[in-house]
Design a protein around this motif. Structure first.
Motif, PDB file in Angstrom:
ATOM      1  N   GLY A 225     -28.383 -15.757  14.877  1.00 43.99           N
ATOM      2  CA  GLY A 225     -26.598 -14.898  14.147  1.00 43.99           C
ATOM      3  C   GLY A 225     -26.678 -13.804  13.549  1.00 43.99           C
ATOM      4  O   GLY A 225     -26.025 -12.795  13.938  1.00 43.99           O
ATOM      5  N   GLU A 226     -26.892 -14.179  12.085  1.00 39.74           N
ATOM      6  CA  GLU A 226     -26.448 -13.382  11.017  1.00 39.74           C
ATOM      7  C   GLU A 226     -27.552 -13.390   9.738  1.00 39.74           C
ATOM      8  O   GLU A 226     -28.276 -14.124   9.047  1.00 39.74           O
ATOM      9  N   ILE A 227     -28.057 -11.976   9.231  1.00 38.62           N
ATOM     10  CA  ILE A 227     -28.023 -12.163   8.197  1.00 38.62           C
ATOM     11  C   ILE A 227     -27.095 -11.999   6.810  1.00 38.62           C
ATOM     12  O   ILE A 227     -27.228 -11.392   6.683  1.00 38.62           O
ATOM     13  N   ARG A 228     -27.684 -13.182   6.066  1.00 35.04           N
ATOM     14  CA  ARG A 228     -26.375 -13.168   4.867  1.00 35.04           C
ATOM     15  C   ARG A 228     -26.688 -13.586   3.715  1.00 35.04           C
ATOM     16  O   ARG A 228     -26.278 -13.170   2.682  1.00 35.04           O
ATOM     17  N   ASP A 229     -28.591 -13.386   3.987  1.00 38.06           N
ATOM     18  CA  ASP A 229     -28.595 -13.655   2.357  1.00 38.06           C
ATOM     19  C   ASP A 229     -30.583 -13.248   2.107  1.00 38.06           C
ATOM     20  O   ASP A 229     -30.888 -12.718   3.523  1.00 38.06           O
ATOM     21  N   LYS A 230     -31.144 -12.407   0.993  1.00 42.18           N
ATOM     22  CA  LYS A 230     -32.102 -12.743   0.987  1.00 42.18           C
ATOM     23  C   LYS A 230     -33.737 -13.270   1.787  1.00 42.18           C
ATOM     24  O   LYS A 230     -34.303 -13.244   2.388  1.00 42.18           O
ATOM     25  N   GLU A 231     -33.141 -14.754   1.792  1.00 43.87           N
ATOM     26  CA  GLU A 231     -33.787 -15.601   2.357  1.00 43.87           C
ATOM     27  C   GLU A 231     -33.663 -15.945   3.362  1.00 43.87           C
ATOM     28  O   GLU A 231     -35.117 -15.942   4.432  1.00 43.87           O
ATOM     29  N   THR A 232     -32.719 -15.438   4.144  1.00 40.42           N
ATOM     30  CA  THR A 232     -32.764 -15.368   5.446  1.00 40.42           C
ATOM     31  C   THR A 232     -33.533 -13.985   6.143  1.00 40.42           C
ATOM     32  O   THR A 232     -34.046 -14.409   6.761  1.00 40.42           O
ATOM     33  N   ALA A 233     -33.150 -13.308   5.371  1.00 41.40           N
ATOM     34  CA  ALA A 233     -33.558 -11.872   5.700  1.00 41.40           C
ATOM     35  C   ALA A 233     -35.084 -11.743   5.644  1.00 41.40           C
ATOM     36  O   ALA A 233     -35.957 -11.173   6.726  1.00 41.40           O
ATOM     37  N   LEU A 234     -36.027 -12.660   5.038  1.00 41.92           N
ATOM     38  CA  LEU A 234     -37.319 -12.451   4.066  1.00 41.92           C
ATOM     39  C   LEU A 234     -37.995 -13.636   5.885  1.00 41.92           C
ATOM     40  O   LEU A 234     -39.119 -12.724   6.250  1.00 41.92           O
ATOM     41  N   ALA A 235     -37.185 -14.935   5.850  1.00 38.07           N
ATOM     42  CA  ALA A 235     -37.598 -15.731   6.902  1.00 38.07           C
ATOM     43  C   ALA A 235     -37.867 -15.194   8.445  1.00 38.07           C
ATOM     44  O   ALA A 235     -38.601 -15.138   8.525  1.00 38.07           O
ATOM     45  N   ALA A 236     -36.726 -13.676   8.830  1.00 43.49           N
ATOM     46  CA  ALA A 236     -37.130 -13.214  10.502  1.00 43.49           C
ATOM     47  C   ALA A 236     -37.970 -12.365  10.055  1.00 43.49           C
ATOM     48  O   ALA A 236     -38.262 -11.935  10.530  1.00 43.49           O
ATOM     49  N   LEU A 247     -33.990 -11.207  16.934  1.00 45.63           N
ATOM     50  CA  LEU A 247     -32.747 -10.359  17.567  1.00 45.63           C
ATOM     51  C   LEU A 247     -32.304 -10.972  16.412  1.00 45.63           C
ATOM     52  O   LEU A 247     -32.187 -12.591  16.029  1.00 45.63           O
ATOM     53  N   THR A 248     -31.389  -9.928  15.417  1.00 47.56           N
ATOM     54  CA  THR A 248     -30.375 -10.973  14.388  1.00 47.56           C
ATOM     55  C   THR A 248     -29.425  -9.417  14.154  1.00 47.56           C
ATOM     56  O   THR A 248     -29.242  -8.367  14.644  1.00 47.56           O
ATOM     57  N   THR A 249     -27.983  -9.935  13.757  1.00 49.76           N
ATOM     58  CA  THR A 249     -26.993  -9.223  12.749  1.00 49.76           C
ATOM     59  C   THR A 249     -27.271  -8.916  11.485  1.00 49.76           C
ATOM     60  O   THR A 249     -26.989 -10.208  10.121  1.00 49.76           O
ATOM     61  N   VAL A 250     -26.258  -8.071  10.996  1.00 46.51           N
ATOM     62  CA  VAL A 250     -26.165  -7.426  10.007  1.00 46.51           C
ATOM     63  C   VAL A 250     -24.342  -6.796   9.372  1.00 46.51           C
ATOM     64  O   VAL A 250     -24.231  -6.470  10.085  1.00 46.51           O
ATOM     65  N   HIS A 251     -24.056  -6.921   8.110  1.00 49.60           N
ATOM     66  CA  HIS A 251     -22.539  -6.081   8.182  1.00 49.60           C
ATOM     67  C   HIS A 251     -22.910  -4.698   7.544  1.00 49.60           C
ATOM     68  O   HIS A 251     -22.798  -4.905   6.947  1.00 49.60           O
ATOM     69  N   ALA A 252     -22.787  -4.181   8.321  1.00 52.76           N
ATOM     70  CA  ALA A 252     -23.045  -2.937   8.190  1.00 52.76           C
ATOM     71  C   ALA A 252     -22.334  -1.520   8.550  1.00 52.76           C
ATOM     72  O   ALA A 252     -22.591  -1.763   9.963  1.00 52.76           O
ATOM     73  N   PRO A 253     -22.017  -0.406   8.333  1.00 53.36           N
ATOM     74  CA  PRO A 253     -20.649   0.369   8.440  1.00 53.36           C
ATOM     75  C   PRO A 253     -22.049   1.297   9.894  1.00 53.36           C
ATOM     76  O   PRO A 253     -20.662   2.110  10.749  1.00 53.36           O
ATOM     77  N   SER A 254     -23.676   1.438   9.728  1.00 51.79           N
ATOM     78  CA  SER A 254     -23.749   2.079  10.534  1.00 51.79           C
ATOM     79  C   SER A 254     -25.590   2.103  10.815  1.00 51.79           C
ATOM     80  O   SER A 254     -25.660   1.015   9.734  1.00 51.79           O
ATOM     81  N   GLY A 266     -32.461  -7.843  -1.272  1.00 46.18           N
ATOM     82  CA  GLY A 266     -33.530  -8.013  -2.394  1.00 46.18           C
ATOM     83  C   GLY A 266     -35.131  -7.702  -1.326  1.00 46.18           C
ATOM     84  O   GLY A 266     -36.660  -8.057  -1.815  1.00 46.18           O
ATOM     85  N   ILE A 267     -34.932  -7.139  -0.484  1.00 49.41           N
ATOM     86  CA  ILE A 267     -36.097  -6.800   0.295  1.00 49.41           C
ATOM     87  C   ILE A 267     -36.423  -5.523  -0.063  1.00 49.41           C
ATOM     88  O   ILE A 267     -36.058  -4.463  -0.078  1.00 49.41           O
ATOM     89  N   GLU A 268     -38.140  -5.437   0.119  1.00 53.01           N
ATOM     90  CA  GLU A 268     -38.615  -4.628  -0.813  1.00 53.01           C
ATOM     91  C   GLU A 268     -39.493  -3.682   1.231  1.00 53.01           C
ATOM     92  O   GLU A 268     -39.012  -3.943   2.459  1.00 53.01           O
ATOM     93  N   PRO A 269     -38.971  -2.388   0.860  1.00 50.63           N
ATOM     94  CA  PRO A 269     -38.673  -1.539   1.516  1.00 50.63           C
ATOM     95  C   PRO A 269     -40.310  -1.045   2.769  1.00 50.63           C
ATOM     96  O   PRO A 269     -40.206  -1.365   4.035  1.00 50.63           O
TER      97      PRO A 269
END
Length: 363
Positions: A225-236, A247-254, A266-269
């Motif tokens: 549903g949503e990536i809110r923190d580093k742990e969830t982002a890394l898991a995704a 598929l996921t969402t994140v709060h970002a303007p563009s 904190g996610i490595e590029p």
């Protein structure tokens, strides 16, 4: 108006509120306590509208009845609670799922009822969401992949859930042999044939815990549903790199700002450049009927960017959103602000509406 409500009329009053919201095609009902009165507001086409009031001494009775309907604790008044129930309209015979959120405020418990129509056409097709034919083609190409990360961005109320649910229904129809699972907070609407999991942070069952559990159940496609923190982002990211479409969402303007948003977490590029297959940003704009001088239905405006080799290199090098957008412009991509300006120039909507969605376009 509504202020002369008697105790035995509370159930009838709540039912009448929901019936009114259904007739107005409202998405939410707000029960908002203030000094001496409780104000009712309804969200219609993205905006809140006043819809009556009642005396404050009836607030506890009203909230108590809603708690009973939603199977919530009626003896708890100092903590937020979430629940749901369903309502059958006496007028339309339509079933509407009601999501309930109750939170303590200075003047008493505030309540928001979200109306969810299981068979609503809002999840019918990408074109009805507002995507162009070109955007649909690009988006479907990413959905057909067996792995990769698709990220949808936008503020609250921009239609991200509608896009994800439309995507899930498309994937479910075109991939009958695929195991599709969602992790949501909360589950917005039931989708036949898809396993949907509700997270519960109070019981230490958040996005990352739920994802860890479902990976043991052989999923092919996962919606977080949503990536809110580093742990969830890394898991995704790790899930998308091991043969799953995520598929996921994140709060970002563009779309371009999704990358620095995740890097700030904190996610490595290098992880982003190797996992993301498409980024998408969107808004909902009210269509203006110039003949009658009123706003009508809302239409999605999209910026859809597939990640090519050049984009992967830019992500790896931590290029700024401005640099990324400069590149996208040279490649012929329609940026979100350009899509909004196009709607304004074609008299689909107004300058006021463009400014309302907080995109600084017309200066």
């Amino acid at each position: 108006m509504e202020k002369n409500i008697y105790q035995n009329d509370i159930h009838i009053y709540i039912s009448s509120l929901i019936e009114k919201a259904i007739s107005l095609n409202a998405s939410d009902i707000h029960i908002d306590p203030q000094v001496n009165q409780v104000y009712i507001k309804m969200r219609i086409s993205g905006n809140l509208h006043d819809s009556g009031y009642f005396d404050s001494d009836l607030l506890d009775l009203c909230i108590g009845k809603i708690k009973v309907l939603a199977n919530l604790r009626s003896d708890i008044h100092d903590k937020a609670q979430d629940g749901r129930f369903y309502f059958i309209s006496d007028v339309t015979n339509e079933r509407v799922d009601i999501r309930v959120s109750i939170a303590p405020t200075f003047y008493g418990e505030n309540c928001v009822l979200r109306l969810l129509r299981p068979e609503n056409d809002q999840y019918k097709s990408f074109s009805e969401l507002g995507m162009s034919d070109k955007q649909i083609k690009v988006y479907k190409e990413s959905l057909k992949k067996n792995s990769g990360l698709i990220i949808v961005a936008g503020p609250t109320g921009s239609g991200k859930t509608s896009t994800l649910y439309t995507s899930l229904k498309y994937l479910n129809q075109s991939n009958h042999n695929k195991n599709i699972v969602t992790i949501e907070d909360p589950v917005e609407s039931a989708i036949k044939g898809i396993r949907q999991i509700q997270v519960n942070n109070d019981k230490d069952f958040g996005f990352k815990e739920a994802l860890r559990g479902i990976l043991r159940q052989d999923p092919d496609i996962i919606m977080i549903g949503e990536i809110r923190d580093k742990e969830t982002a890394l898991a995704a990211i790790q899930t998308s790199l091991t043969g799953h479409l995520v598929l996921t969402t994140v709060h970002a303007p563009s779309a371009a700002s999704i990358i620095p948003r995740l890097i700030d977490m904190g996610i490595e590029p290098y992880l982003l450049s190797s996992s993301i297959s498409l980024i998408l940003s969107q808004r909902l704009i009210r269509v203006f009927d110039y003949d009658i001088g009123l706003y009508g239905q809302r239409k999605g405006v999209f910026e859809i960017v597939p990640i090519d080799s050049e984009m992967r290199d830019m992500i790896h090098k931590k290029k700024t959103p401005y640099e990324i957008e400069q590149y996208l412009t040279t490649q012929g991509h329609t940026l979100l602000r350009d899509a909004c300006l196009d709607m304004y120039s074609r008299h689909v909507t107004t300058e006021e509406e463009i400014n309302r969605i907080s995109i600084d376009l017309l200066s």
